[in-house]
Motif scaffolding. Structure first.
Motif, PDB file in Angstrom:
ATOM      1  N   VAL A 176     -68.499   3.105  53.251  1.00  0.00           N
ATOM      2  CA  VAL A 176     -68.549   2.646  54.643  1.00  0.00           C
ATOM      3  C   VAL A 176     -69.348   3.588  55.535  1.00  0.00           C
ATOM      4  O   VAL A 176     -70.396   3.226  56.073  1.00  0.00           O
ATOM      5  N   ASP A 177     -68.851   4.819  55.700  1.00  0.00           N
ATOM      6  CA  ASP A 177     -69.479   5.721  56.672  1.00  0.00           C
ATOM      7  C   ASP A 177     -69.212   7.171  56.289  1.00  0.00           C
ATOM      8  O   ASP A 177     -68.124   7.515  55.827  1.00  0.00           O
ATOM      9  N   HIS A 178     -70.205   8.038  56.499  1.00  0.00           N
ATOM     10  CA  HIS A 178     -70.055   9.470  56.224  1.00  0.00           C
ATOM     11  C   HIS A 178     -69.498  10.178  57.468  1.00  0.00           C
ATOM     12  O   HIS A 178     -70.158  11.020  58.081  1.00  0.00           O
ATOM     13  N   ASN A 179     -68.279   9.833  57.814  1.00  0.00           N
ATOM     14  CA  ASN A 179     -67.629  10.436  58.976  1.00  0.00           C
ATOM     15  C   ASN A 179     -67.230  11.873  58.644  1.00  0.00           C
ATOM     16  O   ASN A 179     -66.447  12.114  57.730  1.00  0.00           O
ATOM     17  N   MET A 180     -67.757  12.826  59.412  1.00  0.00           N
ATOM     18  CA  MET A 180     -67.539  14.235  59.077  1.00  0.00           C
ATOM     19  C   MET A 180     -66.085  14.658  59.267  1.00  0.00           C
ATOM     20  O   MET A 180     -65.581  15.491  58.519  1.00  0.00           O
ATOM     21  N   SER A 181     -65.406  14.085  60.261  1.00  0.00           N
ATOM     22  CA  SER A 181     -63.988  14.430  60.464  1.00  0.00           C
ATOM     23  C   SER A 181     -63.169  14.013  59.258  1.00  0.00           C
ATOM     24  O   SER A 181     -62.309  14.766  58.772  1.00  0.00           O
ATOM     25  N   LEU A 182     -63.431  12.800  58.759  1.00  0.00           N
ATOM     26  CA  LEU A 182     -62.714  12.321  57.576  1.00  0.00           C
ATOM     27  C   LEU A 182     -63.104  13.122  56.337  1.00  0.00           C
ATOM     28  O   LEU A 182     -62.278  13.339  55.447  1.00  0.00           O
ATOM     29  N   PHE A 183     -64.355  13.573  56.283  1.00  0.00           N
ATOM     30  CA  PHE A 183     -64.811  14.382  55.156  1.00  0.00           C
ATOM     31  C   PHE A 183     -64.050  15.707  55.098  1.00  0.00           C
ATOM     32  O   PHE A 183     -63.570  16.120  54.032  1.00  0.00           O
ATOM     33  N   TYR A 184     -63.899  16.352  56.254  1.00  0.00           N
ATOM     34  CA  TYR A 184     -63.156  17.619  56.293  1.00  0.00           C
ATOM     35  C   TYR A 184     -61.658  17.382  56.028  1.00  0.00           C
ATOM     36  O   TYR A 184     -60.989  18.235  55.437  1.00  0.00           O
ATOM     37  N   LEU A 185     -61.144  16.231  56.456  1.00  0.00           N
ATOM     38  CA  LEU A 185     -59.752  15.877  56.151  1.00  0.00           C
ATOM     39  C   LEU A 185     -59.568  15.723  54.651  1.00  0.00           C
ATOM     40  O   LEU A 185     -58.551  16.175  54.093  1.00  0.00           O
ATOM     41  N   LEU A 186     -60.543  15.104  53.988  1.00  0.00           N
ATOM     42  CA  LEU A 186     -60.501  14.952  52.527  1.00  0.00           C
ATOM     43  C   LEU A 186     -60.420  16.317  51.848  1.00  0.00           C
ATOM     44  O   LEU A 186     -59.620  16.521  50.922  1.00  0.00           O
ATOM     45  N   ILE A 187     -61.224  17.261  52.311  1.00  0.00           N
ATOM     46  CA  ILE A 187     -61.223  18.601  51.727  1.00  0.00           C
ATOM     47  C   ILE A 187     -59.852  19.269  51.912  1.00  0.00           C
ATOM     48  O   ILE A 187     -59.274  19.818  50.972  1.00  0.00           O
ATOM     49  N   GLY A 188     -59.329  19.195  53.141  1.00  0.00           N
ATOM     50  CA  GLY A 188     -58.034  19.811  53.426  1.00  0.00           C
ATOM     51  C   GLY A 188     -56.901  19.215  52.617  1.00  0.00           C
ATOM     52  O   GLY A 188     -56.057  19.948  52.064  1.00  0.00           O
ATOM     53  N   LEU A 189     -56.870  17.894  52.511  1.00  0.00           N
ATOM     54  CA  LEU A 189     -55.814  17.227  51.742  1.00  0.00           C
ATOM     55  C   LEU A 189     -55.933  17.537  50.253  1.00  0.00           C
ATOM     56  O   LEU A 189     -54.919  17.598  49.550  1.00  0.00           O
ATOM     57  N   SER A 190     -57.154  17.731  49.772  1.00  0.00           N
ATOM     58  CA  SER A 190     -57.352  18.084  48.360  1.00  0.00           C
ATOM     59  C   SER A 190     -56.730  19.451  48.057  1.00  0.00           C
ATOM     60  O   SER A 190     -56.050  19.620  47.033  1.00  0.00           O
ATOM     61  N   PHE A 191     -56.952  20.415  48.938  1.00  0.00           N
ATOM     62  CA  PHE A 191     -56.334  21.733  48.760  1.00  0.00           C
ATOM     63  C   PHE A 191     -54.812  21.626  48.850  1.00  0.00           C
ATOM     64  O   PHE A 191     -54.082  22.249  48.076  1.00  0.00           O
ATOM     65  N   LEU A 192     -54.333  20.807  49.778  1.00  0.00           N
ATOM     66  CA  LEU A 192     -52.892  20.619  49.942  1.00  0.00           C
ATOM     67  C   LEU A 192     -52.279  20.001  48.690  1.00  0.00           C
ATOM     68  O   LEU A 192     -51.210  20.432  48.241  1.00  0.00           O
ATOM     69  N   TYR A 193     -52.964  19.010  48.115  1.00  0.00           N
ATOM     70  CA  TYR A 193     -52.417  18.347  46.933  1.00  0.00           C
ATOM     71  C   TYR A 193     -52.308  19.318  45.756  1.00  0.00           C
ATOM     72  O   TYR A 193     -51.375  19.227  44.949  1.00  0.00           O
ATOM     73  N   GLY A 194     -53.254  20.256  45.639  1.00  0.00           N
ATOM     74  CA  GLY A 194     -53.171  21.263  44.589  1.00  0.00           C
ATOM     75  C   GLY A 194     -51.907  22.094  44.699  1.00  0.00           C
ATOM     76  O   GLY A 194     -51.241  22.389  43.690  1.00  0.00           O
ATOM     77  N   VAL A 195     -51.566  22.463  45.931  1.00  0.00           N
ATOM     78  CA  VAL A 195     -50.331  23.225  46.167  1.00  0.00           C
ATOM     79  C   VAL A 195     -49.109  22.383  45.835  1.00  0.00           C
ATOM     80  O   VAL A 195     -48.199  22.825  45.124  1.00  0.00           O
TER      81      VAL A 195
END
Length: 256
Positions: free
Chosen positions: A176-195
């Protein structure tokens, strides 16, 4: 370059074969290390590097840290050392994918190719999960964190929701769209899921977790290889990913 990559891949495969016996394991490790040296050297020659200065700084610092750490670590502390190295590998793959995403959206306003976008998202998610999960495992084995399982009400539901959110965000960013806010949210949630993935597991089972995360680090490297179109990274990542999964299965059966 292609012949060097072929030789490096052959050394990887033969090195793993040699590790099947304690009598030849040291030689196998050395051969695989030589293969990795050849792969790195060929990649640096093959690609148009703007400046080698910072690359050399990274090589020197990384080599010193790796050599000193490996020399000083006790054999009883080897699992947490492997866990830390897994984390660095996953983190490196995630950084490569993040950098490539930022480079590509800076060059065009349109959606990038589907295959590129998909591999970027996979590399970020798997790499970030490996990074944070590995250092939680390291902390549990090193005694920095409690070795007891860390649980709370609704933990499995929250984990499932985080994972579903990651899938939805990935689909949106790809299609759909390369929304940067959602992109950074994806990164943060990925680190959270690892924990969240590692904390409910007890310290006694950490070697199995580290083995699984080792496989994850290989898969992250493999997807990063597709992102930057580097064959030897794809081969090496696939080998680590498949070998790690087999090792995890063997360890699970051995530990009942």
């Amino acid at each position: 370059i292609a012949m060097t990559y072929l030789l490096a891949a052959s050394l990887f495969i033969y090195g793993i074969k040699e590790m099947s016996s304690p009598a030849t394991a040291r030689r196998g490790n050395l051969l695989a290390a030589i293969g990795m040296f050849l792969a790195i050297a060929a990649t640096l020659v093959d690609h148009q590097i703007v400046s080698y200065s910072w690359i050399m700084v990274g090589i020197v610092i990384g080599s010193l840290i790796g050599a000193v750490t490996a020399y000083k670590v006790k054999m009883t502390a080897m699992p947490q050392m492997v866990g830390a190295f897994n984390g660095f590998g996953g983190g490196a793959s995630a950084l490569v994918a993040i950098a490539e995403f930022l480079r590509l959206i800076g060059e065009t306003d349109s959606l990038m190719r589907f295959d590129t976008s998909i591999t970027i998202m996979l590399s970020i998610i798997i790499g970030a999960v490996t990074f944070s999960g590995s250092f939680i495992a390291y902390g549990k084995l090193e005694g920095i964190l409690s070795g007891a399982p860390m649980t709370f009400p609704g933990q499995k539901v929250i984990n499932a929701l985080v994972l579903i959110t990651l899938v939805i965000l990935s689909i949106y960013l790809v299609a759909v769209d390369h929304n940067m806010s959602l992109f950074y949210l994806l990164i943060g949630l990925s680190f959270l899921y690892g924990v969240m993935f590692v904390i409910p597991i007890g310290g006694a089972d950490m070697p199995v977790v580290i083995s699984l995360l080792n496989s994850f680090s290989g898969m992250a490297a493999c997807t990063a290889g597709f992102v930057v179109e580097n064959n030897i990274l794809i081969i090496a990542g696939s080998l680590v990913g498949s070998a790690g999964l087999i090792l995890t299965q063997i360890m699970c059966k051995a530990m009942n």
